[in-house]
Motif scaffolding. Structure first.
Motif, PDB file in Angstrom:
ATOM      1  N   ARG A 155       0.818  -1.201   0.000  1.00 41.28           N
ATOM      2  CA  ARG A 155       0.000   0.000   0.000  1.00 41.28           C
ATOM      3  C   ARG A 155       0.861   1.263   0.000  1.00 41.28           C
ATOM      4  N   PHE A 156       0.221   2.361  -0.373  1.00 40.88           N
ATOM      5  CA  PHE A 156       0.852   3.674  -0.225  1.00 40.88           C
ATOM      6  C   PHE A 156      -0.248   4.721  -0.105  1.00 40.88           C
ATOM      7  N   SER A 157       0.111   5.858   0.464  1.00 40.66           N
ATOM      8  CA  SER A 157      -0.860   6.908   0.765  1.00 40.66           C
ATOM      9  C   SER A 157      -0.248   8.267   0.487  1.00 40.66           C
ATOM     10  N   MET A 158      -1.119   9.268   0.321  1.00 43.39           N
ATOM     11  CA  MET A 158      -0.644  10.635   0.126  1.00 43.39           C
ATOM     12  C   MET A 158      -1.682  11.614   0.639  1.00 43.39           C
ATOM     13  N   ASP A 159      -1.207  12.748   1.110  1.00 43.07           N
ATOM     14  CA  ASP A 159      -2.063  13.843   1.579  1.00 43.07           C
ATOM     15  C   ASP A 159      -2.416  14.696   0.365  1.00 43.07           C
ATOM     16  N   ILE A 160      -3.706  14.737   0.016  1.00 38.23           N
ATOM     17  CA  ILE A 160      -4.120  15.468  -1.188  1.00 38.23           C
ATOM     18  C   ILE A 160      -4.906  16.730  -0.859  1.00 38.23           C
ATOM     19  N   THR A 161      -4.939  17.123   0.410  1.00 33.70           N
ATOM     20  CA  THR A 161      -5.799  18.234   0.843  1.00 33.70           C
ATOM     21  C   THR A 161      -5.576  19.491   0.027  1.00 33.70           C
TER      22      THR A 161
END
Length: 621
Positions: A155-161
């Protein structure tokens, strides 16, 4: 005339309408399953994708996206949405369930639009999570590049705010994917573009769930927790700010609802405490405890189990131990392939169907074979009481070429990512580094160094450094593969295996594999598979000899448990896969090939034989 000129002018000024994408429909796969045509377009949306770090505010993005192949590299102008064809996410584009069913696509775009509720961006952050994309992915939000990832299984994640422009559904996601499969030497498991008997249809694209999550500005980023048989709990609560923030952790008995621990801790520090007289996790009694963690405005829910994986001397033999006792490991090689979904099960109930058969037969383990499953798979094993021997997806190097230093370093990096991602699951008992020498350097022995890296990341489990051959003594197991008969801890062996070494536990990493061609209705009908059916390790002419041979092999295994040093065995395999017709079930899961009653009795006798080898219970760690 003037009206016509005005109309033409307006037409030139207004944006043109993009052509509608080809609509989604399930394409008939070469072989379907009972779930193929009833899976729908959102089969995974009810399952929280990361069950060990759950929050209240989340939104699945699974469903219909659009897709198109591209000949260009990443960095080209983003194509307009919608793309040319609708596609189901998650799925492998080679699968019928994807609606694409295309082979040989190496570079491609995926896209969708999404909305974000206004409260999600009010003094909060929006995270975008991908559970797995095979193989390299670059992600754009509303035209801005926000992150990338390499590795097809984790998995991987990112802050897209800061890139969310609208609260309606006009926000755009573009995902560029590059997947060389076995044109490069990468961790790819059994995927191949060169179909053969034991290498199968590849999986490309977004094959696990995609979702959004709303989190506070200061938040819990991860949770590492282990709980052993003595009640000792070791925990690290990671925060995104890494500021040593006060937090509260509670552990709750799921049966009584009683809080057995309520601790005031500090984030980003490893701390320990003790729970009195915990109920232990075993395959027969898989007791889990709920965990809640509160840090400021953030609250997450998780779970853990009290159990200890170790090894020691039992009655003169080195054994794997669970909670200080020798527990014989027995279960199938579980490849996790599906004729309609390739890597992605058609539904969660389909995934559970395989595990329920394993449990129903009285087995206590699965070897997850050179594939990493969605986390809900491991949650199911945690709750059902199935030990997991977890393989690292193998590299394969062609033309007798050794892996380069860069390839080897990437393999080691992805091994560490896998261990970090899965190490909180109580069911996982053993990490496997190399399978049958695939991608293994043999002019020196990197498995020793990799074993120590895994131990440093996770000292609470055993390491099977080499399952199969090229065994130089690393890890906790002497593990050979032999078809069809077992050679488990015996004073004889066959090449290319090595002699049993009594300083490690003996396990039969693969055996069995006896095959019986199914009826055409249950057979993967593609010619590269059909032409190699006779390469199955042992083919039977009919069901009578198949049943006889299965009972013979299980009897031989039981005798080796009784006489020698056999501590576990992996039977090949849960289901047929393409041209391999040696499963407990056919590939479409419609036919259970084995005699279930006979297998249950023979498995019961395996565990009975192992229980008699426990001696007086004295241990030497």
């Amino acid at each position: 005339m003037i009206l016509l000129l005005v109309a033409l002018l307006l037409g030139a000024l207004l944006p043109s309408c993009a052509a509608a994408p080809e609509p989604y429909k399930v394409l008939k796969p070469p072989l379907d399953t009972p779930w193929t045509y009833c899976a729908g377009i959102k089969p995974w949306t009810a399952k929280y994708p990361r069950p060990q770090l759950r929050r209240a505010l989340w939104q699945s993005l699974d469903g219909i996206w659009t897709f198109q192949p591209t000949d260009g590299r990443d960095g080209q102008p983003l194509p307009s949405l919608p793309l040319k064809q609708e596609v189901l996410v998650p799925s492998c584009i080679e699968s019928g369930l994807s609606g694409v069913q295309a082979m040989g696509v190496t570079t491609m775009w995926f896209g969708t639009r999404f909305s974000v509720p206004p409260p999600w961006t009010s003094n909060r952050r929006v995270l975008l999570h991908f559970e797995a994309i095979d193989y390299e992915a670059t992600v754009y939000i509303n035209g801005a590049k926000v992150g990338s990832n390499r590795g097809g299984y984790t998995r991987f994640s990112m802050d897209i705010t800061d890139h969310v422009i609208h609260h309606d559904d006009s926000n755009e996601i573009h995902v560029y994917v590059f997947d060389p499969t076995d044109d490069w030497s990468i961790p790819q498991g059994k995927q191949t573009k060169r179909l053969s008997h034991i290498f199968y249809t590849p999986c490309t694209g977004i094959w696990q769930s995609v979702w959004l999550e709303s989190v506070p500005e200061q938040r819990i980023s991860d949770l590492d927790i282990t709980a052993d048989m003595t009640g000792n709990v070791t925990v690290t609560i990671h925060s995104n700010k890494k500021q040593g923030t006060p937090l509260e952790l509670s552990i709750i008995d799921t049966h009584t609802g009683k809080t057995v621990a309520a601790e005031q801790l500090i984030s980003d520090q490893t701390l320990s405490f003790t729970v009195d007289s915990p109920k232990l996790w075993t395959p027969d009694s898989p007791t889990l405890y709920n965990v809640t963690v509160k840090m400021g405005e953030d609250e997450v829910a998780s779970y853990t189990a009290f159990r200890t994986i170790s090894s020691g001397i039992v009655d003169g033999v080195k054994r794997p131990l669970l909670n200080g006792e020798f527990v014989f490991y027995f279960g199938p090689l579980d490849q996790g392939y599906w004729p309609d979904g390739i890597y992605t099960p058609p539904t969660p109930s389909a995934m559970l169907h395989d595990l329920e058969l394993v449990k129903r037969l009285g087995m206590n383990m699965v070897r997850k074979h050179i594939k990493v499953e969605p986390e809900v798979f491991y949650e199911a094993c945690d709750r059902m009481g199935l030990l997991v021997i977890q393989d690292m997806p193998s590299m394969r190097v062609f033309d007798n070429r050794r892996p380069s230093d860069v390839e080897q370093a990437e393999f080691g990096r992805q091994l560490e990512v896998m261990v970090r991602q899965l190490r909180n699951h109580p069911s996982i008992a053993v990490w496997v580094i190399y399978n049958e020498g695939w991608g293994q350097i043999t002019d020196h022995h990197p498995e020793f160094e990799l074993t120590e890296r895994v131990r440093a990341l996770d000292p609470t489990r055993l390491v099977d450094a080499v399952t199969g051959w090229h065994d130089h003594g690393a890890g906790d197991f002497h593990d050979n593969h032999h078809y069809a008969e077992p050679q488990c801890g015996t004073p004889w062996y066959s090449q290319p295996n090595t002699a049993y070494s009594p300083n490690r536990s003996a396990i039969q990493g693969e055996f069995g594999g006896i095959g019986l061609r199914p009826d055409n209705a249950n057979l993967w009908p593609l010619r590269p598979a059909v032409d190699t059916i006779n390469e199955t390790y042992e083919i039977h002419a009919g069901i009578e000899s198949y049943h006889y041979r299965a009972r013979t092999l299980l009897r031989l295994l039981r005798e080796q448990i009784e006489r020698y040093a056999c501590s576990g065995a992996v039977y090949t395999q849960t289901t047929d896969v393409e041209g391999e017709v040696n499963g407990l079930m056919t590939y479409d899961r419609r036919v259970v090939r084995i005699d279930e009653e006979a297998w249950r009795e023979d498995i019961r006798r395996l565990f009975e034989a192992a229980s008699k080898r426990r001696g007086d219970g004295s241990l030497v760690a």
